[in-house]
Design a protein around this motif. Structure first.
Motif, short mmCIF file in Angstrom:
data_model
loop_
_atom_site.label_atom_id
_atom_site.label_comp_id
_atom_site.label_asym_id
_atom_site.label_seq_id
_atom_site.Cartn_x
_atom_site.Cartn_y
_atom_site.Cartn_z
N GLY A 66 63.83 36.57 39.27
CA GLY A 66 64.05 36.52 40.70
C GLY A 66 64.77 37.74 41.24
O GLY A 66 65.26 38.59 40.50
N PHE A 67 64.84 37.82 42.58
CA PHE A 67 65.37 38.99 43.28
C PHE A 67 66.86 39.19 43.03
O PHE A 67 67.32 40.30 42.78
CB PHE A 67 65.10 38.81 44.78
N ALA A 68 67.64 38.13 43.10
CA ALA A 68 69.10 38.25 42.98
C ALA A 68 69.51 38.74 41.59
O ALA A 68 70.29 39.68 41.46
CB ALA A 68 69.76 36.91 43.29
N ILE A 69 68.98 38.10 40.55
CA ILE A 69 69.35 38.49 39.19
C ILE A 69 68.93 39.92 38.90
O ILE A 69 69.68 40.69 38.28
CB ILE A 69 68.72 37.51 38.17
N ALA A 70 67.73 40.30 39.36
CA ALA A 70 67.25 41.66 39.11
C ALA A 70 68.16 42.70 39.76
O ALA A 70 68.51 43.71 39.15
CB ALA A 70 65.82 41.81 39.61
N ASN A 71 68.54 42.48 41.01
CA ASN A 71 69.44 43.41 41.68
C ASN A 71 70.79 43.50 40.98
O ASN A 71 71.34 44.59 40.79
CB ASN A 71 69.64 43.00 43.14
N ASN A 72 71.33 42.36 40.61
CA ASN A 72 72.63 42.34 39.93
C ASN A 72 72.57 43.11 38.61
O ASN A 72 73.51 43.84 38.25
CB ASN A 72 73.09 40.91 39.68
N LYS A 73 71.48 42.95 37.90
CA LYS A 73 71.30 43.66 36.64
C LYS A 73 71.23 45.16 36.86
O LYS A 73 71.87 45.94 36.14
CB LYS A 73 70.02 43.17 35.95
N ALA A 74 70.47 45.60 37.87
CA ALA A 74 70.32 47.02 38.15
C ALA A 74 71.63 47.65 38.63
O ALA A 74 71.96 48.78 38.26
CB ALA A 74 69.22 47.24 39.19
N VAL A 75 72.38 46.90 39.44
CA VAL A 75 73.65 47.44 39.96
C VAL A 75 74.62 47.74 38.81
O VAL A 75 75.41 48.69 38.87
CB VAL A 75 74.28 46.47 40.98
N LYS A 76 74.56 46.95 37.75
CA LYS A 76 75.43 47.21 36.59
C LYS A 76 75.11 48.54 35.91
O LYS A 76 75.96 49.13 35.26
CB LYS A 76 75.30 46.06 35.58
N HIS A 77 73.87 49.01 36.08
CA HIS A 77 73.47 50.31 35.54
C HIS A 77 73.81 51.46 36.49
O HIS A 77 73.77 52.62 36.08
CB HIS A 77 71.96 50.33 35.27
N ALA A 78 74.10 51.12 37.74
CA ALA A 78 74.28 52.15 38.77
C ALA A 78 75.59 52.91 38.59
O ALA A 78 76.58 52.38 38.07
CB ALA A 78 74.24 51.50 40.15
N LYS A 79 75.58 54.14 39.08
CA LYS A 79 76.77 55.00 38.98
C LYS A 79 77.29 55.41 40.36
O LYS A 79 78.31 56.08 40.46
CB LYS A 79 76.45 56.26 38.16
N GLY A 80 76.59 55.05 41.41
CA GLY A 80 76.97 55.49 42.74
C GLY A 80 78.16 54.76 43.32
O GLY A 80 78.44 53.61 42.96
N GLU A 81 78.86 55.43 44.22
CA GLU A 81 79.95 54.79 44.96
C GLU A 81 79.38 53.68 45.85
O GLU A 81 79.98 52.62 46.00
CB GLU A 81 80.69 55.82 45.82
N TYR A 82 78.20 53.95 46.43
CA TYR A 82 77.49 52.97 47.23
C TYR A 82 76.20 52.57 46.51
O TYR A 82 75.61 53.38 45.80
CB TYR A 82 77.10 53.54 48.60
N VAL A 83 75.78 51.33 46.72
CA VAL A 83 74.45 50.93 46.29
C VAL A 83 73.66 50.56 47.54
O VAL A 83 74.20 49.98 48.50
CB VAL A 83 74.47 49.75 45.29
#
Length: 284
Positions: A66-83
């Motif tokens: 689903g959309f929520a879990i996928a976004n949460n997973k990707a944000v953990k990989h992110a390095k930006g100050e903002y997402v």
């Protein structure tokens, strides 16, 4: 890294290609990264984009959670100050990301930020700026087409579509938020498979005394509906998501409103299922 752009893909390769091209064309003078997470698309043609866009990070999910879990997973990989949560069926339309991030930097109490959206025909999409659902605006949304041009209803018609203003709810199709704040509040509520999670996140931010902004000065093309099959499963997920929201925030706190909203949702759901079945009968 200033900005991480997060895109959840499911079976919309061509739309995703256009979205990524618009990012490359218009995001300049700002250190950024793009992370695409595919939710186990049956159509594997999205993998061709890895060669076309070598600087984009692609993540393949083992299942469609689903959309929520996928976004949460990707944000953990992110390095930006903002997402920036961005739908794959959208396209940026100008060199405005640096300006928007600078606006966000000026507001220390910023919750999240969204922009003006329109469809392929140029029609403004009113879900760009909304109110938190309550008994009155939900009835208007579910059962009437009556809309005062300048009313503070579910769709914030009191705010001009090109205005910059505080609002309660923006859409998850374009949602800018500080990564640290996103993680602090737990990201998108994973009880939602799809739909409703953006309303919940915005409401959570408001409850924590943050301010959400609508930045109507900038526009986004949203190919609304082209990536969604409006079948029985869609209806179940959409109205199910709304039920999750009112159960979470109204069941114990406002039981009378909860009963009213629940009844309204169930009635509207049945009406939509009936219309869908009638359409099938005509086609057959």
């Amino acid at each position: 890294m200033k900005l991480s752009i997060i895109i959840v893909n499911y079976n919309v390769t061509e739309l995703l290609r256009n979205c990524l091209s618009s990012i490359i064309n218009f995001v300049q003078d700002l250190p950024y990264e793009v992370i695409v997470i595919d939710n186990q698309s049956p159509d594997s043609s999205w993998k061709d984009l890895m060669i076309e866009f070598p600087k984009v990070q692609f993540i393949s999910s083992e299942l469609n959670y689903g959309f929520a879990i996928a976004n949460n997973k990707a944000v953990k990989h992110a390095k930006g100050e903002y997402v920036l949560l961005l739908n794959p069926d959208t396209e940026l339309e100008g060199f405005y990301m640096k300006e928007i991030v600078e606006f966000a930097d000026q507001h220390q109490d910023l919750g999240c930020l969204g922009i003006r959206m329109h469809d392929a025909a140029g029609k403004f999409l009113p879900e760009s700026k909304r109110s938190v659902p309550d008994m009155f605006n939900s009835f208007e949304k579910l059962f009437t087409n009556f809309k005062k041009k300048k009313s503070k209803s579910y769709y914030r018609n009191d705010i001009n579509e090109f205005e910059i203003a505080e609002v309660e709810v923006i859409t998850g199709a374009f949602l800018l938020i500080k990564r640290a704040l996103y993680l602090e509040i737990g990201g998108l509520d994973e009880k939602y498979f799809m739909y409703g999670e953006d309303i919940d996140l915005c409401f959570t931010l408001l409850r924590k005394k943050h301010k959400n902004w609508y930045y109507g000065k900038s526009s986004l093309l949203h190919h609304k509906g082209e990536s969604t099959v409006r079948d029985a499963q869609y209806l179940e997920r959409f109205y199910g998501a709304m039920q999750i929201f009112i159960d979470k925030y109204y069941k114990n706190q406002k039981p009378v409103q909860h009963r009213f909203l629940s009844a309204g949702l169930k009635l509207r759901h049945r009406m939509e299922v009936r219309k869908l079945n009638q359409k099938k009968e005509i086609l057959n």
